[in-house]
Design a protein around this motif. Structure first.
Motif, short mmCIF file in Angstrom:
data_model
loop_
_atom_site.label_atom_id
_atom_site.label_comp_id
_atom_site.label_asym_id
_atom_site.label_seq_id
_atom_site.Cartn_x
_atom_site.Cartn_y
_atom_site.Cartn_z
N VAL A 76 19.62 -1.87 -5.27
CA VAL A 76 18.24 -1.49 -5.59
C VAL A 76 17.51 -0.88 -4.39
CG1 VAL A 76 15.98 -2.37 -6.26
CG2 VAL A 76 18.00 -3.01 -7.57
N PRO A 77 17.54 -1.50 -3.20
CA PRO A 77 16.87 -0.86 -2.06
C PRO A 77 17.43 0.53 -1.75
CG PRO A 77 17.28 -3.16 -1.56
CD PRO A 77 18.01 -2.85 -2.85
N ASP A 129 0.84 -1.20 0.00
CA ASP A 129 0.00 0.00 0.00
C ASP A 129 0.87 1.25 0.00
OD1 ASP A 129 -2.41 -1.34 -0.02
OD2 ASP A 129 -2.80 -1.10 2.12
N GLN A 130 1.90 1.27 0.84
CA GLN A 130 2.78 2.43 0.95
C GLN A 130 3.66 2.59 -0.29
OE1 GLN A 130 4.96 1.69 4.56
NE2 GLN A 130 3.14 1.79 5.86
N GLY A 131 4.09 1.48 -0.88
CA GLY A 131 5.01 1.55 -2.00
C GLY A 131 4.36 1.71 -3.36
N ALA A 132 3.03 1.59 -3.42
CA ALA A 132 2.34 1.60 -4.70
C ALA A 132 2.62 2.84 -5.56
CB ALA A 132 0.83 1.44 -4.48
N PRO A 133 2.62 4.06 -5.01
CA PRO A 133 2.82 5.24 -5.87
C PRO A 133 4.16 5.25 -6.60
CG PRO A 133 1.88 5.89 -3.77
CD PRO A 133 2.28 4.46 -3.62
N SER A 134 5.17 4.58 -6.05
CA SER A 134 6.50 4.59 -6.67
C SER A 134 6.82 3.32 -7.44
CB SER A 134 7.58 4.77 -5.58
OG SER A 134 7.35 5.91 -4.81
N ARG A 159 10.01 7.01 -2.56
CA ARG A 159 9.44 7.80 -1.48
C ARG A 159 10.13 7.54 -0.15
NH1 ARG A 159 3.88 9.29 -2.52
NH2 ARG A 159 3.27 8.60 -0.44
N GLY A 160 11.46 7.38 -0.22
CA GLY A 160 12.23 7.28 1.00
C GLY A 160 12.29 5.88 1.58
N GLN A 161 12.27 5.81 2.90
CA GLN A 161 12.51 4.57 3.63
C GLN A 161 11.47 3.50 3.31
OE1 GLN A 161 12.87 5.14 7.84
NE2 GLN A 161 13.52 3.03 8.22
N ALA A 162 10.23 3.88 3.08
CA ALA A 162 9.18 2.90 2.79
C ALA A 162 9.50 2.12 1.53
CB ALA A 162 7.83 3.60 2.66
N ASP A 163 9.98 2.81 0.47
CA ASP A 163 10.31 2.12 -0.76
C ASP A 163 11.59 1.31 -0.62
OD1 ASP A 163 8.07 3.06 -1.99
OD2 ASP A 163 9.06 4.72 -3.00
#
Length: 252
Positions: free
Chosen positions: A187-188, A33-38, A196-200
């Motif tokens: 990659v991480p 959910d958090q990573g979806a936009p990126s 989007r930072g740490q979440a991605d």
């Protein structure tokens, strides 16, 4: 008294990410959910060549053609479904399914296909209602391979096929070390910068950790067989990309 065979998990519990299997679903859902936009941006940069053409060719080899109906399980932002729409010439015969509401929001913004929020092991589709079930780089995120594959078989029409795209560890130790360095480290780290930072960064670290801990291909093929599939095979490209294929028997 007969007992049911044990489930086949795609990998053991990963304490680095969640404490036990009871927390797994919540962790995975929140992560994506958090990573979806990126996700699309990160995938385009770091896909190692596993892009649109590879997905489109795999779907065609699996038998997708105009007049067929596809269910794309764990559709995410719709990367596999987009190629299916192109092959079929329209969106009417493509259904995308995902557990992540965030991923479905991204898919809905880009694709006019039917989208459903549900689990791979509890598909809200009628028996024998699709010709092909696809799953792109997500079998590592289900709790039990056999249960998920049995659901795939249930919704497939007799003679229908399943296509599972995955990334596997190369057998060569040098190649494995390079892949681990790239997908597990580079990659991480770069995802934190371009995303989007740490979440991605956490999402892509989890992506690699599940690859690193995943059961071997023979176990995945055995799970397909236990679920009732026949004609099980696996196409391997570059020693890393695997496309598992199998068929629901024409009878039964």
């Amino acid at each position: 008294m007969d007992t049911a065979p044990p489930p086949i998990a795609p990998h053991a519990t990963l304490p680095r990410h969640y404490a036990d299997d009871r927390q797994r679903d919540r962790f995975v859902q929140a992560l994506f959910d958090q990573g979806a936009p990126s996700y699309d941006r990160i995938n385009a940069i770091f896909s190692l060549g596993s892009g649109a053409r590879y997905r489109r060719d795999a779907l065609r080899r699996a038998g997708l053609a105009p007049g067929k109906r596809l269910l794309d399980v764990a559709t995410g932002t719709g990367l596999v479904a987009r190629e299916a729409v192109d092959i079929l010439g329209g969106a009417a015969d493509v259904v995308g399914l995902d557990l992540s509401a965030g991923m479905l929001r991204q898919a809905r913004a880009a694709l006019p296909i039917a989208l459903v929020q549900a689990r791979a092991e509890a598909l809200p589709l009628a028996d024998a209602s699709v010709d092909l079930v696809s799953m792109g780089y997500a079998l590592r995120h289900v709790p039990d391979l056999v249960r998920a594959f049995a659901e795939f078989r249930r919704v497939l029409r007799p003679g229908g096929r399943v296509l599972l795209l995955e990334i596997d560890q190369p057998s060569n130790r040098v190649a494995l070390a390079a892949l681990r360095f790239y997908l597990g480290g580079v990659v991480p780290a770069l995802s934190r910068l371009v995303g989007r930072g740490q979440a991605d960064q956490r999402m892509m670290r989890y992506f690699w950790d599940t690859i690193d801990a995943c059961v071997p291909p023979a176990t995945i093929q055995a799970a397909l067989e236990r679920a009732g599939f026949t004609g099980i095979g696996c196409d391997v490209q570059l020693g890393v990309f695997r496309a598992y294929g199998a068929q629901r028997p024409a009878e039964g």
